[in-house]
Design a protein around this motif. Sequence first.
Motif, mmCIF file in Angstrom:
data_model
loop_
_atom_site.group_PDB
_atom_site.id
_atom_site.type_symbol
_atom_site.label_atom_id
_atom_site.label_comp_id
_atom_site.label_asym_id
_atom_site.label_seq_id
_atom_site.Cartn_x
_atom_site.Cartn_y
_atom_site.Cartn_z
ATOM 1 N N TRP A 1 1.054 -1.052 0.023
ATOM 2 C CA TRP A 1 0.023 -0.117 0.109
ATOM 3 C C TRP A 1 0.955 1.293 0.046
ATOM 4 O O TRP A 1 1.512 1.272 1.143
ATOM 5 C CB TRP A 1 -0.903 0.055 1.156
ATOM 6 N N TYR A 2 0.856 1.937 -1.150
ATOM 7 C CA TYR A 2 1.971 3.225 -1.205
ATOM 8 C C TYR A 2 0.885 4.473 -0.974
ATOM 9 O O TYR A 2 -0.350 4.608 -1.481
ATOM 10 C CB TYR A 2 2.349 3.128 -2.639
ATOM 11 N N PHE A 3 1.751 5.235 -0.121
ATOM 12 C CA PHE A 3 0.974 6.445 0.323
ATOM 13 C C PHE A 3 1.866 7.549 -0.377
ATOM 14 O O PHE A 3 3.086 7.862 -0.016
ATOM 15 C CB PHE A 3 1.169 6.801 1.714
ATOM 16 N N LEU A 4 1.360 8.419 -1.657
ATOM 17 C CA LEU A 4 2.095 9.144 -2.359
ATOM 18 C C LEU A 4 1.399 10.674 -2.273
ATOM 19 O O LEU A 4 0.326 10.807 -1.755
ATOM 20 C CB LEU A 4 2.132 8.694 -3.915
ATOM 21 N N THR A 5 2.420 11.708 -2.887
ATOM 22 C CA THR A 5 2.087 12.889 -2.849
ATOM 23 C C THR A 5 2.805 13.445 -4.088
ATOM 24 O O THR A 5 3.545 12.951 -4.649
ATOM 25 C CB THR A 5 2.242 13.827 -1.435
ATOM 26 N N THR A 6 2.730 14.874 -4.001
ATOM 27 C CA THR A 6 3.213 15.540 -5.272
ATOM 28 C C THR A 6 4.358 16.671 -4.674
ATOM 29 O O THR A 6 3.961 17.128 -3.488
ATOM 30 C CB THR A 6 2.618 16.104 -6.321
ATOM 31 N N ARG A 7 5.226 17.215 -5.410
ATOM 32 C CA ARG A 7 6.071 18.227 -5.013
ATOM 33 C C ARG A 7 5.214 19.496 -4.925
ATOM 34 O O ARG A 7 5.674 20.428 -4.126
ATOM 35 C CB ARG A 7 7.181 18.311 -6.050
ATOM 36 N N SER A 8 4.359 19.798 -5.860
ATOM 37 C CA SER A 8 3.707 20.989 -5.925
ATOM 38 C C SER A 8 2.334 20.895 -6.543
ATOM 39 O O SER A 8 2.011 19.976 -7.154
ATOM 40 C CB SER A 8 4.186 22.096 -6.477
ATOM 41 N N ALA A 9 1.446 22.018 -6.384
ATOM 42 C CA ALA A 9 0.178 22.060 -7.028
ATOM 43 C C ALA A 9 0.339 21.994 -8.506
ATOM 44 O O ALA A 9 -0.379 21.387 -9.234
ATOM 45 C CB ALA A 9 -0.704 23.033 -6.714
ATOM 46 N N ARG A 10 1.461 22.439 -9.002
ATOM 47 C CA ARG A 10 1.683 22.496 -10.284
ATOM 48 C C ARG A 10 1.882 21.064 -10.937
ATOM 49 O O ARG A 10 1.385 20.835 -12.153
ATOM 50 C CB ARG A 10 3.001 23.346 -10.761
#
Length: 247
Positions: free
Chosen positions: A158-167
Amino acid sequence: MPRSATLLLTRMLRWTARSLALLAWFSCAPLAFGHEAEPLPALDFEPPPPGSYKLQRIMAAPDGEVLGTDDRAQRLSRFTHDRITLLGFIYTTCIDPDGCPLAYRVFDALKEKIVAAPALRGSVRFVTLSFDPVRDSPLVMRQYGGSRVSDEGSGLRWYFLTTRSARELMPLLEGFGQDIRYAIDRSTGKPRPELSHVLKVFLIDRAGFIREIYSSTFLHPQTVLNDIETLLMEESGESGIKVAPGH
């Protein structure tokens, strides 16, 4: 200016405006995990048995750069190929019982079923992707996932991911068709710490194609499990995959 260039500029301006609005909202949202909530509702219908229907290819899953809980940048496609993937967008401050907490509880319940079925173990992964890149840092996502982040021996990652920025986030939201809305305080014209979105969870096959999109109405462990089994039966041509009694 050529029409194609005008359209491209318009789209870029729209993405920039939405990104800035998201950043403004995220900066004032409180930090609180809301996935510990009431039990899942019972199904009020009998889902069709696995293999008795076909799931169509809806579209290829979009790709973009994401961050893991180790703060390492990777392509999302790394998490949408080679295994059947269940992917849902969340933000950790969501407390709507029919929103992100529901997805978390369904994933949790479904994990138990998959781990209990030897034929399913190792064939499925979960991906929880935040659309709050300002507040949901890799560290926050690790805290949100808890022990599930490092539960490698269960047979389901189960991977929990995000992003660097809204862009970097916006093209993924656009590609998946994941709409979000933020409230505006009419007296100040600024975003209020209220965000609403239609819960969507995506079932993706090994080739990276979205095969089903679940809303809160149809997001139930048994329904999703039947769809996963249907995809595995499609791949293998077998008559069925037996799940352990009671699951």
